[in-house]
Structure formats: C-alpha cells, structure tokens
Design an enzyme around this catalytic site. Sequence first.
Site, short mmCIF file in Angstrom:
data_model
loop_
_atom_site.label_atom_id
_atom_site.label_comp_id
_atom_site.label_asym_id
_atom_site.label_seq_id
_atom_site.Cartn_x
_atom_site.Cartn_y
_atom_site.Cartn_z
CG ASP A 1 50.12 40.28 45.57
OD1 ASP A 1 49.06 40.39 46.21
OD2 ASP A 1 50.60 41.20 44.90
CG ASP B 1 47.95 47.58 45.95
OD1 ASP B 1 48.97 47.16 46.51
OD2 ASP B 1 47.27 46.89 45.17
C1 GLA Z 1 49.39 43.74 43.97
C2 GLA Z 1 50.26 44.24 45.10
C3 GLA Z 1 51.24 45.27 44.56
C4 GLA Z 1 52.06 44.65 43.46
C5 GLA Z 1 51.16 44.11 42.36
C6 GLA Z 1 51.95 43.33 41.35
O1 GLA Z 1 48.51 44.74 43.51
O2 GLA Z 1 49.50 44.74 46.14
O3 GLA Z 1 52.06 45.74 45.60
O4 GLA Z 1 52.86 43.63 44.00
O5 GLA Z 1 50.16 43.24 42.89
O6 GLA Z 1 51.18 42.83 40.31
#
Ligand code: GLA
Length: 741
Positions: A481, A551
Amino acid sequence: MNTRFLRNQIAKLLAFLLILTGAAACAQDAVGASVSFDATNKMFRLDGGSVTYAFGINNRGELQFAYWGERLAASDTLPEPRGIGFSDEINDAPQEFPGWGGGTLDEPALKATFPDGNRDLVLHYVSHTISGNSLGVTLRDISRDIFVNLKYTMDPATGILARSATIENKTNTKVLLEQVAAASWNLAAGTDYSMRYLAGRWGGEFQLESEKIEPGEIVLESRRGSTGHQSSPWFAIERGAATETDGKVWFGALAWSGSWRITVEQDPLRQVRITGGFNPFDFGYQLAPGESLETPVFYAGFTTTGFGEASRLMHRYELANILPQAPKPRLRPVLYNSWEATTFDVDEKGQELLAEKASSIGVERFVMDDGWFGQRKNDHAGLGDWYVNPQKFPHGLGSLIDKVHSLGMDFGLWVEPEMVNPDSDLYRKHPDWVINMTGRPRTEDRNQLVLNLARPEVRSYVFEVLDRLLSENKISFLKWDLNRVWSEPGWPEVAPEEQKRLYVSYIRNYYSILQELRAKHPKLEIESCAGGGGRVDLGVLHFADEVWTSDNTDPFDRLLIQDGFTYAYTPGVMMAWVTDSPNWYNQRATSLAYRFLSSMQGSLGIGANLNNWTAEDFATAKQMISAYKSIEEVVQHGALYRLVTPRDGSNISATESVAPDKASAVAFVFLHSQQMRYPVPSIFLLGLDRNAIYSVRPIFGHLSGDAPQTASGAFWMGHGIDADLKGDYDAAAFIFERVSK
Ligand code: GLA
C-alpha cells in the site's frame, strides 16, 4: 530500370507469393511483425497486428513522422519525408523525438541546459539497428555529444508499439536534463480529433472523460510522486466519432509510477502530437559525463474498430507482455481481506475465526490487512516498525499462517513499506530518512511521512524487513500500500543540483525492491494498492500481479469505476471485493447477489465481516464463488465487451466476457433504478461465433419466460437477451456455452 522500380517489383512479387501460399491476406488480417528501413526513401517502417507505423529522416536530418494507422500492403512505399518550415514556427516538422532548439515551439521530447548556458538542442539521425521486431535509432545533437538512443518494439499480435529513449552524455561536462519524454506520437493533421482520458479522486477513480482536441494543449499529469487517483497515464484519441464497436482510435499508456505527464497538442498547422514521460514540473536530472538516463516505456496502438477493441488490444498486450507472470499469468485466486471487517483491530483469534468462515465458502487466499505490526492500533503509530505485534500475535504469524494453510488457503499480508509514522521506533531513530526540505515543516497526511526510498540505506532497510518477513513466514502474497502523496520533495543529503533526482531514483528503487523480492521469493504475488487505485499503471504492472481498484467498494459505484478502469487495464488485475451492506462509503444498501455480480466482473475478493453473515448469506456466497470459479478464466483472460455503459446516467449496464476460442461467454446485466416498471431493454451480445449454437444458463436471475435455451451466436447477438430484472439494484448473469459448431 532504376533500383526503386526494381525494389517495388520485387516487393509486389513477394506479396503475391505470400498471398498464394496463404501466409498473408489483406492488411486487416495481416499477422506477425516486421521492421524495415527503406534506404532510398530514408523511411523506417514497423508493421504488427493490423497496424503500420512509419517515420523517416527528413532533408535536415531529423526523424520525421510519416504514418500511423491501418496496416499497409507490404508493397506500399512511403514517400521520403520533407521538413516542413512555414507558419509561425521555424520548424513545424512532426518530429519523432524533438529536442528544444532550432526553432521548435511545440512540446519538446528533450530539453537540456549545458553548464555554459547553452540550451539549444537539435537532434539529427546518426545510425540505426534492426533486430527482430525491434528498431534502435541513434540521434545526436548537431554540435555536442549528447546522444539519444530511441528504442521501438512492435508487438506482432496487437500492433502495440513500445517506445523509450536513453539520453547519453558523452560530453566532458555535466548536462542538466529539464524535460525528458519517453516518446512523441504524431497523428496526421486534422481538426476532427477528440480524446478520452481517465480522471478521478480517492473513492472515485477511473472516471472516463472526453474532450475535443482544439488548438492548444491538454495536460494529463501527476505531480505527487506517484501515479495518482486524479489522472491515469492513459489516453485514447478518436478521429470523427468513434463508438465502442467502430471508428479509428489511437491509444496509449505510460509505464511509470512516479510523477508523469502526457500532453496532447494541436499545433498551428493542425498537427496533433502526444508527448509523454517524466513530468517536467520540478524536474531536473543532472547527467555526469559518461552517464545516461533511460526513460519509462510509452506503449501505444491503433484500431479501426472503436474503443472496445482498443481496450481489448491493451488487455491482451498486458496479459501477454506486461504482467510479471506474462505471457501466461496465473488466475487470481479468490481472496478474503479482513480490512473492512476489523480495520486495525486484528488479532490471532479473530483472524482465525474469519479464516475458518472464509474457507467454508471457497476462498483460496486469506489476507490480513493493516494493524498486525509495531504499535499499530490506529493510523497514528507503527508504520516503519515491521515486527509482529506480540500482544495481538503472541505466537508470531506462524500459528495463524499454519491455520490458514490447514484450511486449504494461502496467506497474504498488508504492508506499507515506503511510509513512516512520526510515532514509530524507526522515525525516532532515523528522522532524516524521510523526504523533506531542511527547516521546513514536514506536512503529514494520515499522520505519516514518506521515506526517501532513493537513499541507499532506506532502500536496504525496506528490502531487508520485507525479505525477512517473507523468509521467516510462509507468505504467498503482499498487498503493498501507499497512503499519501509526497510533499516538500527534498533530499537534503545530496547536493542541491542532485536533489530532484528523487523523482526518478525513488521509483527505480521501488521497482528494484519489487523485482528483487520476486526473484528471491519466486512464488510471491503482489498487489499494488495506494489508498485505493492510486498506483495503477503499466510500470508497476511489470511487478504486481493485481491492483486494488478503489477503496469505494459500493457495488453500484464500482460499475462506473470498473467501466473506466477497463479502458486501460485488463479486468484480470482488477480486484473487486464483496463487502457489507449498507456500504461503509455511501450507506447504499444492495443485495448480496448484486454485490457478487458487480465484483465477479473482475478478480473476485470478499471483504465483508463474515461474523455478521446469516446461514443464507453463506449459502449464497458459496454458490456465487463456485460459479465464479467456472467463469474466472473467461473474465480474467477473455475478451471484454462493454455492452451497455453505466455512464451518462444510463439506467442499465451490461458487460460480456468471451473466451479466446469463443467456446463460452458470460454476460452480466444490472438494472439501476426502475420506474413505471418499464421492461429492461434487450442486451445484444458481441464476439460470439455467429454460426455456432450456444446454450444459456443463469448464474443468477433469469431471462424472460419465452427465451430459448439454445440458439445460434447470430441469435444472441442479433436478437439479444431479455433479462427479467425489477426494482432497484437488481442484477443477473448468464453463462453461454458452445454446444455445436
Ligand atoms: C488503504 C487501502 C485499504 C486498507 C487501508 C489500511 O486505504 O486502500 O484497502 O488496506 O489502507 O490502512
């Protein structure tokens, strides 16, 4: 008889012989690639798929664009290019890789400043080499030893051309490169071009936009250090009005995960040019004597059959050439991810419970998301400290991983290795490791700062913690990420004139870590995530098997996001989770079946809190996952047809995926909001074998009462299907199987 006449005659004879032997047909059907140089007309020609691309050396010695479009007959010759020199510019020639100098006013591919203040750069042809489907052309400035090596590789299957450049400083002084593109693509002059591009934001990525190409310049870019949600490094340009199934479309994508820029300009002679590469904003790469800089690769193609085919060509190309497991990428396993269920509140017991439930519905990969490491209780602390939190996981990760394996799944883990929270041991020890400008505030986002991956010690740290994690635990998958953009992009440890190298060196180190981890752990698979779909591009897709799309997991919004995504990227990498209802992002309530059908158009994942599911939910999920496994190959590796777009406020949408051999297909139909109970319009399939007979059976939902159970491809495409849908957020999906030819 002159040599040109003789050569033409020989070419015609060869073409005739090829037709006789059945090896070549008309230009549209031509297969295979060829690269040639016509010394008489000083013309380079690259043929591949249904495309010909040609450029020559003009009377001034510059490389000048000649043709990019439908594949020409092998016997066709292109006339020698003449430099153009009128209108308000001194040099209007549509150059292949223009330096800024010699009177060019259009967007240059290369701009440099020499230590003596000279900024004139005029690139002329020096030499070339042809090897298989690749062509290399060397250019040099007219008086200084700055060399540019252009590389072209033509794909025989799709006609997609890969272009890049390497700038070499053979002078005995430093040279500052201020603007470096991977390629300039020219189109024949015209006023009837329009372009499509993908724009968006967090939670609303990949929204398709369109704009007419008028005099002036359109700029698509990221200035944030990474690819970004705001704009995707992809373009498509139509001439006249192209549709999903018809019309000329030129399209391309830049393989770079850092700050990037693509410009589309129409010059005073109505010539259209697309230039793309490193973003010149805040750019400055100093080349020492003997040093060189290689650009990212800019891929581009052409079709006469509309935006649908343009996308399918990209998808085929990505699967066969870009992805780490190309040309035969493994199917994405159905995964479960705990993020929406637990957020940071992960522990051994809770994860094991979810794993048991996930395995009962047919999940193949269990992924633990954020919260397992350091002092990570929320987003205020822990990033940078990649040790397993002993309170949450008293037995390390080993016992959870063993449990996951005993349930028949493999194990994946979330990491965000480029980041650090100021509240972390790493930051307390190395506050200088972050990107920053001396004496300036360090702007935090999500309470975190960005590690300077360009620094060798930071690169080593990041590689070593990940390598250790992977060596000590049986981890098959990393969700990598990146949850913030850059700010104050300084690098105080190097000389001021070297600091802007950050834009290149950071990304190259990021790629090299991914590459080295994969080499050392060959079974490892990686997902690229950046607060949703913020790092999706053909650069990272060389190292990442899949990407997190957004997200925003609302299944209705996802229809729109997925529609845009597939213009540039294959559904085979598009992760789509089934999450809870009402959705966390917008509180929209939808049925579990609807959520599944929305996600089944990409790589299926489950992100719901399984602890709250009813027995009926488990039964639905089990049935849907089993159906998905029967269609996943067609969805992930087949040909996608966007039958009805969810854009433009349309009340229905539909997609179809067809197996490469046309033996099967699957169609998804969605009704958004029905009024007055108007029936759902017929959906007309595409891409089937007209003469074959196909049976139809539902995955979910049904066709209207009197629909036949078997019919020809011609019937399904011409007569179409009538899905029996009602109310709000209803959906159905149907599998078509060829029963006889
Ligand atoms: C990002 C990702 C999510 C999740 C969060 C965790 O927002 O896109 O899917 O993994 O971080 O903190």
